[in-house]
Design a protein around this motif. Structure first.
Motif, mmCIF file in Angstrom:
data_model
loop_
_atom_site.group_PDB
_atom_site.id
_atom_site.type_symbol
_atom_site.label_atom_id
_atom_site.label_comp_id
_atom_site.label_asym_id
_atom_site.label_seq_id
_atom_site.Cartn_x
_atom_site.Cartn_y
_atom_site.Cartn_z
ATOM 1 N N GLU A 1 12.370 6.788 19.169
ATOM 2 C CA GLU A 1 11.586 6.398 17.987
ATOM 3 C C GLU A 1 10.918 5.032 18.137
ATOM 4 O OE1 GLU A 1 11.430 8.832 15.970
ATOM 5 O OE2 GLU A 1 13.094 9.946 16.848
ATOM 6 N N LEU A 2 11.003 4.424 19.310
ATOM 7 C CA LEU A 2 10.465 3.074 19.481
ATOM 8 C C LEU A 2 8.968 3.002 19.190
ATOM 9 C CD1 LEU A 2 12.280 1.782 22.694
ATOM 10 C CD2 LEU A 2 12.647 1.042 20.332
ATOM 11 N N THR A 3 8.222 4.034 19.574
ATOM 12 C CA THR A 3 6.777 4.006 19.353
ATOM 13 C C THR A 3 6.416 4.193 17.883
ATOM 14 O OG1 THR A 3 6.671 6.371 19.876
ATOM 15 C CG2 THR A 3 6.257 4.826 21.673
ATOM 16 N N GLU A 4 7.346 4.719 17.100
ATOM 17 C CA GLU A 4 7.071 4.965 15.679
ATOM 18 C C GLU A 4 7.443 3.783 14.797
ATOM 19 O OE1 GLU A 4 8.072 8.313 12.222
ATOM 20 O OE2 GLU A 4 8.569 8.675 14.324
ATOM 21 N N TYR A 5 8.479 3.021 15.204
ATOM 22 C CA TYR A 5 8.972 1.915 14.375
ATOM 23 C C TYR A 5 8.918 0.614 15.162
ATOM 24 C CZ TYR A 5 10.807 5.770 11.562
ATOM 25 O OH TYR A 5 10.932 6.917 10.810
ATOM 26 N N ALA A 6 7.999 -0.252 14.792
ATOM 27 C CA ALA A 6 7.841 -1.527 15.501
ATOM 28 C C ALA A 6 8.968 -2.501 15.202
ATOM 29 C CB ALA A 6 6.497 -2.165 15.116
ATOM 30 N N ASN A 7 9.744 -2.235 14.148
ATOM 31 C CA ASN A 7 10.838 -3.134 13.761
ATOM 32 C C ASN A 7 12.194 -2.604 14.205
ATOM 33 O OD1 ASN A 7 10.602 -0.990 11.928
ATOM 34 N ND2 ASN A 7 11.462 -2.164 10.230
ATOM 35 N N LEU A 8 12.206 -1.710 15.188
ATOM 36 C CA LEU A 8 13.449 -1.117 15.685
ATOM 37 C C LEU A 8 13.901 -1.793 16.976
ATOM 38 C CD1 LEU A 8 15.637 1.149 15.904
ATOM 39 C CD2 LEU A 8 13.868 2.568 16.987
ATOM 40 N N VAL A 9 15.181 -2.137 17.024
ATOM 41 C CA VAL A 9 15.830 -2.576 18.257
ATOM 42 C C VAL A 9 17.033 -1.665 18.476
ATOM 43 C CG1 VAL A 9 17.075 -4.410 19.457
ATOM 44 C CG2 VAL A 9 15.110 -4.974 18.015
ATOM 45 N N VAL A 10 17.110 -1.055 19.656
ATOM 46 C CA VAL A 10 18.240 -0.192 19.999
ATOM 47 C C VAL A 10 19.071 -0.893 21.069
ATOM 48 C CG1 VAL A 10 18.960 2.047 20.905
ATOM 49 C CG2 VAL A 10 16.904 1.881 19.475
ATOM 50 N N LEU A 11 20.356 -1.034 20.806
ATOM 51 C CA LEU A 11 21.273 -1.617 21.786
ATOM 52 C C LEU A 11 22.070 -0.513 22.462
ATOM 53 C CD1 LEU A 11 22.753 -4.609 19.730
ATOM 54 C CD2 LEU A 11 20.769 -4.619 21.250
ATOM 55 N N PHE B 1 16.444 -2.081 23.748
ATOM 56 C CA PHE B 1 15.171 -1.375 23.839
ATOM 57 C C PHE B 1 14.387 -1.671 22.569
ATOM 58 C CE2 PHE B 1 18.444 0.899 26.126
ATOM 59 C CZ PHE B 1 17.848 1.202 27.342
ATOM 60 N N ALA B 2 13.146 -2.096 22.725
ATOM 61 C CA ALA B 2 12.361 -2.483 21.553
ATOM 62 C C ALA B 2 10.889 -2.531 21.927
ATOM 63 C CB ALA B 2 12.825 -3.850 21.024
ATOM 64 N N SER B 3 10.063 -2.903 20.962
ATOM 65 C CA SER B 3 8.635 -3.067 21.229
ATOM 66 C C SER B 3 8.437 -4.139 22.283
ATOM 67 C CB SER B 3 7.912 -3.468 19.953
ATOM 68 O OG SER B 3 8.279 -4.787 19.562
ATOM 69 N N ASP C 1 0.814 -1.206 0.000
ATOM 70 C CA ASP C 1 0.000 0.000 0.000
ATOM 71 C C ASP C 1 0.850 1.260 0.000
ATOM 72 O OD1 ASP C 1 1.082 -0.255 2.472
ATOM 73 O OD2 ASP C 1 -0.819 -0.276 3.573
ATOM 74 N N GLY C 2 2.173 1.089 -0.208
ATOM 75 C CA GLY C 2 3.062 2.232 -0.216
ATOM 76 C C GLY C 2 3.517 2.650 1.163
ATOM 77 N N ASN C 3 2.961 2.024 2.219
ATOM 78 C CA ASN C 3 3.371 2.327 3.580
ATOM 79 C C ASN C 3 4.464 1.357 4.007
ATOM 80 O OD1 ASN C 3 1.477 4.447 3.897
ATOM 81 N ND2 ASN C 3 -0.136 2.921 4.251
ATOM 82 N N SER C 4 4.827 1.412 5.268
ATOM 83 C CA SER C 4 5.860 0.516 5.758
ATOM 84 C C SER C 4 5.463 -0.936 5.531
ATOM 85 C CB SER C 4 6.099 0.750 7.253
ATOM 86 O OG SER C 4 6.944 -0.237 7.779
ATOM 87 N N PRO C 5 6.388 -1.767 5.011
ATOM 88 C CA PRO C 5 6.060 -3.174 4.745
ATOM 89 C C PRO C 5 6.062 -4.037 5.993
ATOM 90 C CG PRO C 5 8.334 -2.759 4.175
ATOM 91 C CD PRO C 5 7.744 -1.424 4.580
ATOM 92 N N PHE C 6 6.544 -3.495 7.133
ATOM 93 C CA PHE C 6 6.623 -4.301 8.342
ATOM 94 C C PHE C 6 5.230 -4.587 8.872
ATOM 95 C CE2 PHE C 6 7.258 -4.952 12.935
ATOM 96 C CZ PHE C 6 8.141 -6.008 12.882
ATOM 97 N N ARG C 7 4.908 -5.864 9.044
ATOM 98 C CA ARG C 7 3.565 -6.259 9.470
ATOM 99 C C ARG C 7 3.598 -7.110 10.734
ATOM 100 N NH1 ARG C 7 2.734 -2.706 6.643
ATOM 101 N NH2 ARG C 7 1.400 -2.541 4.821
ATOM 102 N N GLY C 8 4.590 -6.900 11.573
ATOM 103 C CA GLY C 8 4.675 -7.661 12.810
ATOM 104 C C GLY C 8 5.674 -8.792 12.724
ATOM 105 N N LEU C 9 5.804 -9.531 13.830
ATOM 106 C CA LEU C 9 6.852 -10.537 13.934
ATOM 107 C C LEU C 9 6.457 -11.895 13.383
ATOM 108 C CD1 LEU C 9 8.232 -9.833 17.531
ATOM 109 C CD2 LEU C 9 8.923 -8.823 15.353
#
Length: 368
Positions: free
Chosen positions: A213-223, A241-243, A15-23
């Motif tokens: 940015e954790l709340t904006e990107y569900a596919n982000l992991v910060v070490l 730090f992650a979802s 749909d042109g949006n982020s392709p991430f659809r969960g784990l």
């Protein structure tokens, strides 16, 4: 965005949006089906005075401090203190035996051995490759540009249906620079796997953390880690730090008592002294600036790359010779001359004023 992406088909969602659809499509099937080990401390919730559930030695320890009881498997008190400092809910925090444990758990959770692959962007932290090899996961290398920034087009070309993780170290080790924030956000918004941003040196950086940015990107992991600015390398305390969904997976896979009681206790004591840490950070940055000013005038120094970390990368006329000269005089730096894009380079950690002064005086002898 600092460079263009030609292969949009590897990025864009339907749909042109982020392709991430969960784990769901990322997790290994055996991890989905895994029933984690249930420790005695997991099963009991509440207060008690007599613990006869974990087969511990009830008489204590042959030490002044008693360590006969198993530690909190979820490190609740440490996470609550970190939550106050970082502004992140405790449920979004994972604690590991160093960041290396978090890296390994990400491989074991999301990458099928012999099938999936990950992308790294050399020159970068070496444990990504080691963990990939240990877990039998194919490693794809996309070199940074000459300016030590992401090659987004190259990353796009490297991504395929089995690419699960992209590792980005920022500030980067061994180059010291921060990676362009817009480029990282481009990957986060357009990659259907997980982007791991390793911020081991973020306390020294002018760039703000990606934790925000954790709340904006569900596919982000910060070490992050307590080994650098916090001065706790000997305790081995890494943070992810992650979802909440990703943290739940990591807690499911980790050993039940991965952070020992002594480390938890000492970490809590250290986390109460943030003012001291901030003083050290300020002093380190001043010492870094002083060292750069002195080194750049030495004839064997060809370049000193911009740094957002507690070290500098120095390009020299003969890295091997200078390294050996320093070793013979009891000074150890890191020879990075065999690393891609770091030919002729030494990585020098910023020491105390006394250590830096000794380094400078010794290098002046080499110059002579």
């Amino acid at each position: 965005m600092s460079n263009e992406i030609d292969q949009q088909q590897l990025y864009s969602g339907p749909d042109g949006n982020s392709p991430f659809r969960g784990l769901g499509g990322l997790l290994r099937q055996n991890i989905k089906n895994l029933t984690p080990y249930s420790s005695a401390r997991d099963e009991f919730q509440g207060e008690a005075s007599v613990f006869l559930d974990a087969n511990e030695n009830a008489y204590g320890s042959p030490l002044v401090q008693a360590y006969n009881r198993y530690p909190d498997p979820m490190q609740y008190q440490v996470k609550m203190r970190l939550s106050q400092i970082k502004g992140v809910p405790a449920r979004n925090i994972f604690l590991g035996n160093g960041s290396d444990e978090a890296i390994d758990i990400l491989f074991r959770s999301f990458c099928n051995p012999g099938v999936d692959n990950v992308i790294i962007v050399p020159p970068t932290y070496g444990m990504y490759e080691v963990s990939a090899n240990i877990n039998d996961v194919k490693l794809k290398r996309v070199l940074l540009t000459e300016e030590y920034q992401l090659n987004l087009e190259g990353i796009a070309e490297a991504i395929d249906a089995n690419t699960k993780l992209i590792f980005i170290c920022s500030p980067n080790n061994p180059t010291g620079n921060s990676i362009n924030r817009d480029d990282i956000e481009t990957l986060l918004a357009n990659f259907n796997g997980i982007v791991v941003v390793d911020e081991a040196y973020i306390n020294y950086s002018r760039q703000k953390t990606f934790i925000q940015e954790l709340t904006e990107y569900a596919n982000l992991v910060v070490l992050q880690t307590l080994s650098k600015a916090w001065g706790l390398a000997g305790l081995r305390m890494g943070m992810a730090f992650a979802s909440e969904e990703i943290i739940e997976v990591m807690n499911k896979v980790k050993p039940p008592y991965n952070i020992n009681e002594a480390s938890q206790t000492l970490a809590l004591q250290a986390l109460a002294n943030i003012d001291q840490v901030n003083v050290w950070i300020k002093e380190t940055l001043q010492q870094r600036d002083n060292l750069v000013l002195t080194l750049k005038d030495m004839p064997f120094v060809l370049d000193i790359y911009p740094s957002d970390a507690n070290f500098i990368l120095v390009k020299t006329t003969d890295a091997n010779s200078i390294y050996n000269f320093l070793v013979e005089r009891g000074i150890i730096v890191r020879n990075r001359s065999k690393v891609e894009l770091c030919e002729g380079c030494l990585r020098i950690t910023i020491g105390t004023p006394q250590e830096n002064d000794k380094l400078i005086k010794t290098l002046q002898q080499y110059n002579a």
